[in-house]
Every structure is written in C-alpha cells, then in structure tokens.
Design an enzyme around this catalytic site. Structure first.
Site, short mmCIF file in Angstrom:
data_model
loop_
_atom_site.label_atom_id
_atom_site.label_comp_id
_atom_site.label_asym_id
_atom_site.label_seq_id
_atom_site.Cartn_x
_atom_site.Cartn_y
_atom_site.Cartn_z
N ASP A 1 -21.88 -2.86 9.31
CA ASP A 1 -21.57 -4.15 10.25
C ASP A 1 -21.13 -5.22 9.49
O ASP A 1 -20.35 -6.18 9.89
CB ASP A 1 -22.80 -4.22 10.91
CG ASP A 1 -22.62 -5.35 12.22
OD1 ASP A 1 -21.49 -5.25 12.79
OD2 ASP A 1 -23.43 -6.23 12.31
N GLU B 1 -29.06 -13.78 9.76
CA GLU B 1 -28.93 -13.92 11.42
C GLU B 1 -30.51 -14.13 11.76
O GLU B 1 -31.11 -13.14 11.37
CB GLU B 1 -28.32 -12.96 12.10
CG GLU B 1 -26.73 -12.62 11.93
CD GLU B 1 -26.18 -11.38 12.38
OE1 GLU B 1 -25.37 -11.40 13.13
OE2 GLU B 1 -26.58 -10.10 11.90
N HIS C 1 -13.09 -11.44 11.19
CA HIS C 1 -13.24 -12.98 11.70
C HIS C 1 -13.88 -14.10 10.66
O HIS C 1 -13.59 -15.13 10.85
CB HIS C 1 -13.84 -13.10 13.16
CG HIS C 1 -15.24 -13.02 12.90
ND1 HIS C 1 -16.08 -11.70 12.86
CD2 HIS C 1 -16.27 -14.12 12.86
CE1 HIS C 1 -17.32 -11.80 12.93
NE2 HIS C 1 -17.54 -13.55 12.85
N LYS D 1 -12.87 -4.68 13.63
CA LYS D 1 -13.76 -4.02 12.79
C LYS D 1 -14.79 -2.98 13.77
O LYS D 1 -14.85 -3.46 14.90
CB LYS D 1 -14.49 -4.95 11.98
CG LYS D 1 -15.91 -5.63 12.84
CD LYS D 1 -16.72 -6.13 12.16
CE LYS D 1 -18.04 -6.47 12.72
NZ LYS D 1 -19.12 -7.26 12.16
N HIS E 1 -17.28 -8.30 5.93
CA HIS E 1 -17.67 -9.96 5.50
C HIS E 1 -18.09 -10.18 4.38
O HIS E 1 -17.59 -10.97 3.51
CB HIS E 1 -18.53 -10.24 6.71
CG HIS E 1 -18.24 -10.12 8.14
ND1 HIS E 1 -16.99 -10.06 8.63
CD2 HIS E 1 -19.20 -9.75 8.91
CE1 HIS E 1 -17.13 -9.66 9.83
NE2 HIS E 1 -18.37 -9.40 10.27
#
Ligand SMILES: NC(=O)c1ccc[n+]([C@@H]2O[C@H](COP(=O)([O-])OP(=O)(O)OC[C@H]3O[C@@H](n4cnc5c(N)ncnc54)[C@H](OP(=O)(O)O)[C@@H]3O)[C@@H](O)[C@H]2O)c1
Length: 500
Positions: A245, A226, A188, A158, A250
């Site tokens: 991002d 995060e 991932h 990505k 995701h």
C-alpha cells in the site's frame, strides 16, 4: 499551463476515489477557470441512473469532500453542463461500445476535443479486462506519435501489480494495446507540492547539493504515519498490507527523489532515468537477512487522541487471525558512489500517534567538539526535515548559543511553511496530476521500468514474510510509534526513529 479541450472518462465514477478525489479535483479546476470550453467529463458506473441523478450524486460527493470546500451553485452549474453518465458493466464489451458512441457524438461538436483521457478508477482486478475492451472497442487505442492529436491517454491507479512479476505482466498487457507515452501510472504523492519541492530544494539552490552525500549525511528517515485505521477498505487492505500500500509506491518515490542524481533537464524521461538508477542501486535484501532490515507490525487496541480504538483484527472485514502488516519499517542501503554506507530508514503505519509524512535528512556531527563536554554534553545533529503533510514545509535544525554568561548550546529550527508563505497549496495532488496528464507531462508519473524496479526492492520482503512463520501480531498498540523491534534497525548507527 493550458489545458486543451478534451474528454476525461472516469471508469468507476461511483467509487470512493472518484467521489472523494477525482470529481472534487475536476470541480475545483472548473472553479478556477482552468478547464476550457469543450472540456467534457464522462462517468461510467454500474448504477442504473439518469444523467440528472448522476450529477446530483457528484454534487453530494463534492460537498462531502473537504478538499473542494462548500459547493458554489454557479460553479457547479458550469461543472454539471460538462458532466455526463454512461451506465455499464466493465466486463461487458457492449458498455464500451455505448461509451465510444457517446464519445464520438461529443467529438462531432465544436470545439472539438483534442484528446481522450481514460481514468481506471476501478478495482485492480478489472484493469486487464478494461484495457483490452477499451482497445478492442476503440475507446482507447494505440497512438504511436507522442505529439499526435487527437491524443489518447490512460491513467492507471495503484496498486500496479502485486509483485514484480504481476506488474510485468500488466505492463505487457497494457503495451499490447497502448504505447508507453500514453500510459500514466499515478502516484498521488508525486502531485504534492512538497514532494515536487524536493527536487527544487536540492537542485535550484547551490548550498545544499554540495553536502548532499555520504561525506556529510549520516542517514535519511522517511516516514508516512497515519492515525486512521483501515476504515471502510478492509477488503483491499487485507490483500495489500503496508508494504504494497505505501512502500512500493509512495515511500520509494520519496527515496528516489531524495537520492537521485541531478537529471540533465527537467523532462519526464531525464527525471525518470535518474529515479530508476536509484531503485536499481538499492541493495537487494537476501533471504535469511531480511529480519535485520525489515520489521512488520500490526496494531492492537489502543488510544488515538484520547479515544479508545479497536485493534486491526477487530475491524470490520478483517480476519480475526489476520497476518496483514499495518506497519512496516525498513533499512535500505543505496549502493552507489554518493550514498555508500548511508542508511535510508523508511517507516509507514496505520494508527500511529500523529498523521505526518516527512523526509528527514540527518547530518553527521562535527568531527571535533571543542566546547567543554561538561557544559555541552551532546550536540543535536543538523537536520533538514521536509514535511510532506500536514503543515507542508521545511525546517533546518542547527545549534545556537543560548544567551547568557555561561556557554550553553541549544538546537533550534529555522522553518519555512507553505501556508504562511503562500496561504497553502493552491491545488490538490489530483488536480496537479490530472492537469499534467491532460497536457501530456509524464514527469510525475511512474514509467514502466520504474514500477517494476520498485517491486524488485520490496518483493524479497513480501516473499520472506509470506513464507516464514506467522508474526506475533498484534505487536504495537494503536496510538504508538510501532513495535519495539523497529528500533533494532538503528543498531550500530547514530540515529533513532524521530517522533515528528
Ligand atoms: N479510494 C482511494 O482513496 C484510493 C487511493 C489510491 C488508489 N486507489 C485505487 O483506485 C481504484 C478505485 O478505488 P476505489 O476506492 O474508488 O474503489 P471502489 O470504491 O471499490 O470503486 C470502484 C468503482 O468501480 C466500479 N466497478 C467495479 N466493478 C465494476 C464493473 N464490473 N463494471 C463497472 N464498474 C465497476 C464500482 O461500481 P459500483 O459502484 O457499481 O460497485 C465503483 O464505482 C482502485 O484501483 C484503488 O486501488 C484508491
């Protein structure tokens, strides 16, 4: 899962991803005896160094990554015997020729590798040139039959494009040289145990699926928070921002797994067909109405774990007037039979109070409260929280009677923890996905139409933000759950953002 003898080529072997994730994953698989005799790793980078120096550099990288644990000398010796280096600039066709010669020399030895896996661990700007040169110099060429050996596969990292248009263009280019079954677009998140467990939880148990719909579910919240800031990746992040991002890949992947219909089988295409249907059902946000569905944020100075941290605009490599969002919160509607009227709230940001990723499914409250209101003023709705990281696990919240003569109710959590039940995840996400690719299982990788459909969901938001007036950044302090405006997304609904 039997990995065949094959050659893994890592383009960009001296980069951050290779150092922190890929090499430790391959080392770990070596340690666990999962890589057979005849398995070879070839790293490609620009650094002028011999094989010994490269192996030492990889040893240090593995030692520094906390996923692999301390380096075991005997395991590393086995790992190093299969590790080779080719120096080259990836804009130069001669580098690919040198690489091919190296691979061909290896392929003459016994046991013969059954395939080549090329990992594009390089900046996305290099993808087009790399794919073209890999093909022209016969390192990675088209194979039409998915069952043919030797096979040739390509892992693309990505971000896959910056918009639907650029993703389409990249897909077109990749398809000029390779067949779709050879292309593994990696995310991932899909390699994480808990993420795969969403499908097992939903479809291998008979008690949850009957309530998994608009009849019983009030809303779904998907969070990826995060605590870190932009770290050393300001160059990349300034260009990407939170939506590119985290959301296009995701968070939308987590949404599709939560919302998809049961596939007819657990095969790559059956699963991905259902995911694409969900993406196609997400109501398109229209110009003019974006602000009611999407909120952006950028952190200012604040405190994380009692430690003062700078604002995003003060980070090294970030423009002092940067308009890059470090947080986004969305309300998406899935327009299909199962989910009509159920909002999916998605939120991800940097410098939030806790590092946590979870899918929280909140159920409707009982239709009638028969307990006296005076004693039970409010019921906490039932909630299933699937924790993706850290402390992978699952919890179910329900009401119980508090012991005592008075009638009092209290919500409690029944929890399942992967660490308690199994001693934690056995393999990292990258180990899982590398093995899947080597064994030819594309279930956990994004298909061509899937990435394009995901971009189609976020493109209108990115376009509106780019075209509109500058945002009043910074608008949340580091160490908080984001800007106040994000709460407005719940207007008219029953929920509010969780603080998991
Ligand atoms: N890092 C992560 O955690 C992460 C997470 C998800 C996805 N990704 C994606 O993974 C890819 C790699 O990311 P990264 O963070 O590892 O990037 P990086 O640290 O910048 O590393 C890139 C690697 O590519 C090499 N490279 C760049 N230009 C080259 C050229 N012309 N010829 C040969 N080698 C060249 C670099 O070599 P030099 O050392 O010689 O510069 C370096 O080894 C990117 O697409 C990124 O978006 C990364």
């Amino acid at each position: 899962m039997k990995v065949p003898p094959c050659t893994v080529v890592i383009l960009g072997a001296e980069g951050d991803l290779a150092h922190r994730k890929l090499m430790p994953a391959l080392y770990h698989l070596t340690r666990d005896g999962l890589l057979p005799e005849g398995f070879t790793i070839v790293g490609v980078a620009r650094r002028d160094q011999g094989e010994d120096r490269f192996r030492q550099a990889m040893k240090s990288a593995i030692a520094e990554s906390n996923e692999a644990g301390p380096v075991d000398e005997e395991v590393f010796a086995r790992f190093a015997r299969r590790l080779f280096y080719v120096r080259g600039d990836l804009n130069d066709p001669a580098s690919y020729r040198a690489l091919r010669q190296r691979l061909e020399a290896r392929e003459k030895e016994e046991p013969k590798p059954q395939g080549r896996l090329v990992y594009l661990s390089v900046p996305p700007s290099l993808y087009p040139a790399a794919v073209e040169h890999l093909s022209r110099e016969a390192v990675a060429v088209r194979v039409r039959d998915p069952r043919a050996t030797p096979w040739v596969r390509l892992i693309v990292e990505k971000p896959f494009g910056r918009s639907r248009e650029t993703a389409r263009e990249l897909n077109r280019l990749v398809h000029e040289h390779l067949s779709e079954h050879q292309v593994f677009r990696i995310d991932h998140y899909l390699g994480k145990e808990t993420v795969q467990n969403v499908l097992v939880f939903r479809f291998a148990n008979s008690i949850f699926e009957p309530v998994w719909s608009r009849q019983h579910i009030d809303h779904v919240q998907i969070t990826a928070a995060e605590t870190v800031g932009v770290e050393h990746r300001a160059g990349y992040y300034e260009e990407a921002g939170a939506v590119r991002d985290m959301f296009q890949n995701h968070l939308l992947q987590l949404l599709t797994l939560t919302a998809m219909e049961p596939p007819s089988s657990f095969t790559a295409d059956a699963v991905r067909d259902e995911k694409v249907k969900v993406l196609a059902s997400i109501r398109r946000l229209r110009e003019g109405g974006i602000d009611d569905h999407a909120v952006r944020g950028q952190y200012g100075p604040g405190t994380i774990d009692g430690r003062p941290v700078p604002g995003y605009r003060q980070e090294q490599g970030v423009a002092p007037d940067s308009q890059t969002p470090t947080l986004a919160a969305l309300r998406l509607m899935v327009d299909n039979w199962r989910w009509q009227g159920v909002p999916f709230y998605l939120r991800s940001g940097k410098r939030m109070p806790r590092r946590v990723s979870e899918i929280a499914v909140q159920f409707r409250c009982p239709p009638h409260l028969m307990f006296a209101r005076a004693r039970v003023p409010e019921l906490a709705p039932n909630l299933i929280a699937m924790r993706v990281q850290p402390d992978e696990g699952l919890s179910l919240r329900f009401e119980i009677k508090v012991p005592g003569l008075e009638l009092a109710l209290k919500p409690v959590d029944m929890a399942f923890s992967y660490a308690e039940a199994f001693g934690g995840a056995e393999h990292s996400a990258y180990e899982t996905l590398l093995v899947d690719c080597m064994t030819g299982d594309a279930t956990l990788f994004a298909r061509r139409d899937e990435v394009e459909a995901a971009w189609a969901v976020v493109d209108p938001i990115l376009d509106a933000w780019a075209a509109g007036p500058p945002a009043p950044f910074p608008n949340y302090a580091a160490g908080t759950w984001g800007p106040r405006e994000a709460h407005k997304l719940f207007a008219g609904g029953a929920g509010r953002w969780r603080e998991p």
